[in-house]
Design a protein around this motif. Structure first.
Motif, PDB file in Angstrom:
ATOM      1  N   ARG A   1       0.825  -1.205   0.000  1.00  0.00           N
ATOM      2  CA  ARG A   1       0.000   0.000   0.000  1.00  0.00           C
ATOM      3  C   ARG A   1       0.864   1.263   0.000  1.00  0.00           C
ATOM      4  NH1 ARG A   1      -5.266  -1.027   0.513  1.00  0.00           N
ATOM      5  NH2 ARG A   1      -5.863  -3.165   1.038  1.00  0.00           N
ATOM      6  N   ILE A   2       2.059   1.193   0.584  1.00  0.00           N
ATOM      7  CA  ILE A   2       2.997   2.311   0.511  1.00  0.00           C
ATOM      8  C   ILE A   2       3.480   2.495  -0.927  1.00  0.00           C
ATOM      9  CG2 ILE A   2       5.335   3.031   1.151  1.00  0.00           C
ATOM     10  CD1 ILE A   2       4.787   1.892   3.955  1.00  0.00           C
ATOM     11  N   ILE A   3       3.778   1.398  -1.605  1.00  0.00           N
ATOM     12  CA  ILE A   3       4.236   1.463  -3.000  1.00  0.00           C
ATOM     13  C   ILE A   3       3.151   2.064  -3.891  1.00  0.00           C
ATOM     14  CG2 ILE A   3       4.935   0.077  -5.000  1.00  0.00           C
ATOM     15  CD1 ILE A   3       6.050  -1.985  -2.890  1.00  0.00           C
TER      16      ILE A   3
ATOM     17  N   SER B   1      -8.136  10.777  -5.674  1.00  0.00           N
ATOM     18  CA  SER B   1      -6.983  10.088  -5.084  1.00  0.00           C
ATOM     19  C   SER B   1      -6.836  10.432  -3.606  1.00  0.00           C
ATOM     20  CB  SER B   1      -5.698  10.455  -5.838  1.00  0.00           C
ATOM     21  OG  SER B   1      -5.651   9.827  -7.098  1.00  0.00           O
ATOM     22  N   ALA B   2      -7.283  11.632  -3.223  1.00  0.00           N
ATOM     23  CA  ALA B   2      -7.142  12.061  -1.833  1.00  0.00           C
ATOM     24  C   ALA B   2      -7.915  11.157  -0.877  1.00  0.00           C
ATOM     25  CB  ALA B   2      -7.611  13.508  -1.678  1.00  0.00           C
ATOM     26  N   VAL B   3      -9.046  10.615  -1.338  1.00  0.00           N
ATOM     27  CA  VAL B   3      -9.863   9.774  -0.452  1.00  0.00           C
ATOM     28  C   VAL B   3      -9.389   8.324  -0.456  1.00  0.00           C
ATOM     29  CG1 VAL B   3     -11.860  11.276  -0.815  1.00  0.00           C
ATOM     30  CG2 VAL B   3     -11.608   9.222  -2.211  1.00  0.00           C
ATOM     31  N   LYS B   4      -8.388   8.024  -1.284  1.00  0.00           N
ATOM     32  CA  LYS B   4      -7.838   6.664  -1.339  1.00  0.00           C
ATOM     33  C   LYS B   4      -6.565   6.526  -0.496  1.00  0.00           C
ATOM     34  CE  LYS B   4      -9.543   6.156  -6.079  1.00  0.00           C
ATOM     35  NZ  LYS B   4      -9.149   6.015  -7.497  1.00  0.00           N
ATOM     36  N   LYS B   5      -6.266   7.559   0.298  1.00  0.00           N
ATOM     37  CA  LYS B   5      -5.074   7.546   1.145  1.00  0.00           C
ATOM     38  C   LYS B   5      -5.496   7.607   2.613  1.00  0.00           C
ATOM     39  CE  LYS B   5      -2.933   8.174  -2.800  1.00  0.00           C
ATOM     40  NZ  LYS B   5      -2.319   9.450  -3.178  1.00  0.00           N
ATOM     41  N   ALA B   6      -4.730   6.961   3.472  1.00  0.00           N
ATOM     42  CA  ALA B   6      -5.075   6.936   4.893  1.00  0.00           C
ATOM     43  C   ALA B   6      -3.819   6.784   5.739  1.00  0.00           C
ATOM     44  CB  ALA B   6      -6.055   5.800   5.185  1.00  0.00           C
TER      45      ALA B   6
ATOM     46  N   TRP C   1      -2.043   3.575   0.601  1.00  0.00           N
ATOM     47  CA  TRP C   1      -3.167   3.392  -0.322  1.00  0.00           C
ATOM     48  C   TRP C   1      -4.229   2.566   0.407  1.00  0.00           C
ATOM     49  CZ3 TRP C   1      -4.484   4.918  -5.228  1.00  0.00           C
ATOM     50  CH2 TRP C   1      -5.419   4.155  -5.926  1.00  0.00           C
ATOM     51  N   SER C   2      -5.455   3.082   0.529  1.00  0.00           N
ATOM     52  CA  SER C   2      -6.501   2.386   1.271  1.00  0.00           C
ATOM     53  C   SER C   2      -7.582   1.790   0.373  1.00  0.00           C
ATOM     54  CB  SER C   2      -7.161   3.339   2.279  1.00  0.00           C
ATOM     55  OG  SER C   2      -7.706   4.477   1.623  1.00  0.00           O
ATOM     56  N   ALA C   3      -7.474   2.003  -0.934  1.00  0.00           N
ATOM     57  CA  ALA C   3      -8.424   1.432  -1.892  1.00  0.00           C
ATOM     58  C   ALA C   3      -8.020  -0.018  -2.198  1.00  0.00           C
ATOM     59  CB  ALA C   3      -8.450   2.283  -3.160  1.00  0.00           C
ATOM     60  N   PRO C   4      -8.818  -0.762  -2.972  1.00  0.00           N
ATOM     61  CA  PRO C   4      -8.486  -2.172  -3.270  1.00  0.00           C
ATOM     62  C   PRO C   4      -7.108  -2.347  -3.903  1.00  0.00           C
ATOM     63  CG  PRO C   4     -10.760  -1.726  -3.854  1.00  0.00           C
ATOM     64  CD  PRO C   4     -10.153  -0.402  -3.482  1.00  0.00           C
ATOM     65  N   LEU C   5      -6.486  -3.499  -3.589  1.00  0.00           N
ATOM     66  CA  LEU C   5      -5.169  -3.838  -4.135  1.00  0.00           C
ATOM     67  C   LEU C   5      -5.253  -4.460  -5.517  1.00  0.00           C
ATOM     68  CD1 LEU C   5      -3.462  -5.534  -1.030  1.00  0.00           C
ATOM     69  CD2 LEU C   5      -2.978  -3.257  -1.941  1.00  0.00           C
ATOM     70  N   HIS C   6      -6.391  -5.086  -5.828  1.00  0.00           N
ATOM     71  CA  HIS C   6      -6.508  -5.860  -7.057  1.00  0.00           C
ATOM     72  C   HIS C   6      -7.782  -5.496  -7.822  1.00  0.00           C
ATOM     73  CE1 HIS C   6      -3.752  -8.348  -4.684  1.00  0.00           C
ATOM     74  NE2 HIS C   6      -4.728  -8.561  -3.806  1.00  0.00           N
ATOM     75  N   ASP C   7      -7.768  -5.798  -9.106  1.00  0.00           N
ATOM     76  CA  ASP C   7      -8.963  -5.750  -9.946  1.00  0.00           C
ATOM     77  C   ASP C   7      -9.461  -7.185 -10.074  1.00  0.00           C
ATOM     78  OD1 ASP C   7     -10.662  -5.955 -12.258  1.00  0.00           O
ATOM     79  OD2 ASP C   7      -9.926  -4.007 -12.937  1.00  0.00           O
ATOM     80  N   THR C   8     -10.587  -7.506  -9.427  1.00  0.00           N
ATOM     81  CA  THR C   8     -11.039  -8.896  -9.348  1.00  0.00           C
ATOM     82  C   THR C   8     -11.341  -9.497 -10.724  1.00  0.00           C
ATOM     83  OG1 THR C   8     -13.288  -8.098  -8.907  1.00  0.00           O
ATOM     84  CG2 THR C   8     -11.932  -8.659  -7.009  1.00  0.00           C
ATOM     85  N   GLU C   9     -11.926  -8.702 -11.613  1.00  0.00           N
ATOM     86  CA  GLU C   9     -12.241  -9.224 -12.951  1.00  0.00           C
ATOM     87  C   GLU C   9     -10.968  -9.536 -13.713  1.00  0.00           C
ATOM     88  OE1 GLU C   9     -15.183 -10.171 -14.149  1.00  0.00           O
ATOM     89  OE2 GLU C   9     -15.892  -9.711 -12.136  1.00  0.00           O
TER      90      GLU C   9
END
Length: 589
Positions: free
Chosen positions: A284-286, A329-334, A390-398
């Motif tokens: 998530r840092i990367i 992008s601002a709301v995807k950081k924590a 990064w606090s949003a998903p790590l992967h695209d499931t599809e």
């Protein structure tokens, strides 16, 4: 995988963790590493000129469909074959989707010429329609993808790209070391890829900066350096095409996992925490760093696959342009708060998006806080803070499903297919909206109690009405949307039937503070139908088994050549224990 040793090549030393080598210029008493940083490259432009390469003193490596030569003293790590196999699978699926997307835009522009301003649509014969379902590897497609490998070393990875990825237009294998470029050219020739691949000598960052213009951008950029890739990220987010793919490897795990938070802040702009969830936090840092670099140029990332593998991290992200999405992008950081006592963690969003007037409009405000009290309400200890992450998903499931399907169908026949499918299936099962994880053994270690089985523990959480999953980053891990209080209630109920030794419950201890509180939720340990995840039920290969002795990360290349470290390692095995025993014997006598 086959290795044929011909003759040892003097003047070379290994550069571990990638298919690279180090050439020693004894005349100038300086070294030329294929993993050398761009800053070092610019400081010593005179170092480009080195002695001619002797191709009669080489080692031959066969991996996948590629057969390459490199100096006999070059370190080749077969474990990294998994990295290359996974990359080929991901790029192959991306190529199919990217070419299909290009063709749709072309067809749309033909039907409506007034909307043909898309910068990815180019006029001319290169836009001939391609049969997506029948793309062939090794064949050049004028409307195919362009690939840039910034740190190519011997060129093994790029050669495999040319032989195994369908739908390619051009591959550029770049390295700063002229000697490496000569080996790349030789490997291109021996694998008959002259029509598809070319070698380039130069600074990796400058090579990408030269392709910042929209018409010159690469569809895929692969960065696999020794250590941190941060010096190349600024160039890479500018040089990748709209919707293009960035493939980035980070091998500086100690920095990203909390051993050097000040260095992590310098490299990635985040403070890392040394904790049980450190490997996911590193990912998530990367991603935070990549997105931050992209945001500076009105661009943003969409992660496709983000994995913690063995001793390194590998992320695959698509890069898009759009000021509206950049704001999100601002709301995807924590920020991350972790209790130093019980290990409970909480995320503090950096910003919040509030709906505004007009469809799709938002007002962005700073996140509300603090989300935790000064002292943890579970055990009374202080919190420490890390991030942003990064606090949003790590992967695209599809996308994960498509890659798994591609590997399962056997179109590539990878040596590591079982592990690719296993790890991607675990990643697919992960709860996408739950950042970070706990490790069951560590939770039980806090209370000094016997650990329940993973199935029993998962059943308790599922029976309470919450979701739970594994994490690909650690064994015996779990992700859950249940609050930490519910998890401790599960453990309190477990301890009632599996008592803790009273000697462990000393006044002021974390265990006593937690167990002195009464459960507020009724916990049922009855087995839940979903307690055993599908990947576990099928017995999929999820984690690396030791393929050979000393397969992990090696020391960075040095100026002196040590042909065989195995004997030295064996002699030092248990050295400290041996000294302690000898000292004890001397004291007794």
């Amino acid at each position: 995988m086959f290795i044929t040793t011909i003759v040892r090549a003097p003047g070379f030393s290994f550069c571990p963790r990638r298919e690279a080598f180090l050439f020693l210029n004894h005349t100038h008493h300086c070294s030329f590493s294929l993993a050398i940083s761009s800053s070092q490259q610019r400081k010593h432009p005179s170092r480009k000129k080195i002695m001619a390469t002797d191709f009669s003193k080489v080692t031959e490596i066969t991996e996948g469909r590629a057969k390459v030569i490199l100096p006999e003293s070059v370190f080749y790590n077969p474990v990294q074959g998994y990295n290359r196999d996974l990359t080929i699978a991901v790029i192959s699926e991306f190529a199919s989707q990217h070419i299909e997307g290009k063709q749709k835009k072309i067809n749309k522009s033909i039907c409506n010429p007034t909307q043909a301003a898309d910068h990815d649509v180019k006029e001319g014969p290169q836009n001939d329609e391609i049969d997506i379902k029948n793309l062939e590897a090794g064949k050049k497609y004028e409307n195919g993808i362009t690939i840039f490998e910034g740190l190519a070393a011997s060129g093994l990875r790029s050669v495999r790209f040319g032989l195994e990825i369908p739908g390619v237009k051009q591959i550029i294998a770049n390295d700063f070391d002229q000697n490496a470029v000569q080996f790349i050219e030789k490997n291109i020739e021996s694998n008959e890829l002259g029509h598809l691949m070319k070698a380039k000598q130069g600074d990796a960052a400058m090579g990408m900066y030269e392709h910042r213009s929209i018409e010159d951008r690469f569809d895929v950029i692969d960065l696999d350096p020794y250590g941190s890739p941060t010096m190349f990220l600024d160039a890479s987010v500018q040089a990748v095409s709209e919707g293009g793919l960035l493939c980035v490897t980070c091998t500086d795990a100690p920095v990203l996992c909390g051993n050097a938070p000040e260095k992590c802040n310098a490299n990635y702009g985040s403070i890392s925490l040394r904790s049980k969830f450190c490997h996911e936090m590193a990912l998530r840092i990367i991603l935070h760093s990549l997105d931050t670099h992209a945001n500076r140029y009105g661009r943003y990332i969409v992660p496709l696959v983000s994995l913690s593998i063995d001793f390194y991290f590998r992320v695959f992200v698509r890069v898009y342009t759009g000021q509206k999405q950049v704001k999100h992008s601002a709301v995807k950081k924590a920020m991350v708060f972790e209790c130093v006592g019980c290990g409970s963690h909480t995320l503090q969003p950096m910003a919040v998006a509030l709906p505004a007037k007009g469809e799709g409009n938002f007002k962005f405000i700073p996140g509300n806080g603090p989300v935790v009290p000064q002292l943890c309400h579970h055990c009374g200890h202080q919190h420490r803070m890390g991030g942003p992450v990064w606090s949003a998903p790590l992967h695209d499931t599809e996308f994960l499903k498509k890659v798994i399907e591609r590997v399962v169908c056997g179109s590539h026949n990878f040596a590591t297919s079982d592990r690719i499918c296993g790890m991607l299936n675990v990643a697919l099962e992960e709860l996408p909206d739950v950042p970070l994880f706990y490790v069951l053994d560590a939770v039980c270690g806090v209370l000094h109690c016997r650990a329940p089985t993973m199935k029993t523990f998962r059943s308790a959480i599922l029976n309470a009405g919450y979701n739970v999953s594994l994490s690909h980053a650690a064994k015996n891990s779990y992700k859950t949307d249940a609050p930490a209080k519910l998890v401790w209630d599960v453990m309190r109920s477990w301890v009632k039937n599996n008592p803790v030794n009273e000697k462990r419950l000393t006044p002021g201890s974390v265990a006593k503070a937690i167990l002195d509180q009464q459960p507020e939720t009724e916990i049922l340990f009855t087995e839940h139908p979903l307690a055993n995840p599908e990947s576990r039920e099928k017995g999929l290969l999820r984690w690396q088994t030791n393929p050979e002795p000393y397969w992990g990360p090696k020391a960075k290349a040095k100026r002196t050549i040590n042909p065989d470290l195995t004997e030295k390692r064996a002699a030092n095995q248990g050295k400290s224990k041996k000294h302690r025993v000898e000292a004890t014997i001397e004291m007794d006598t």
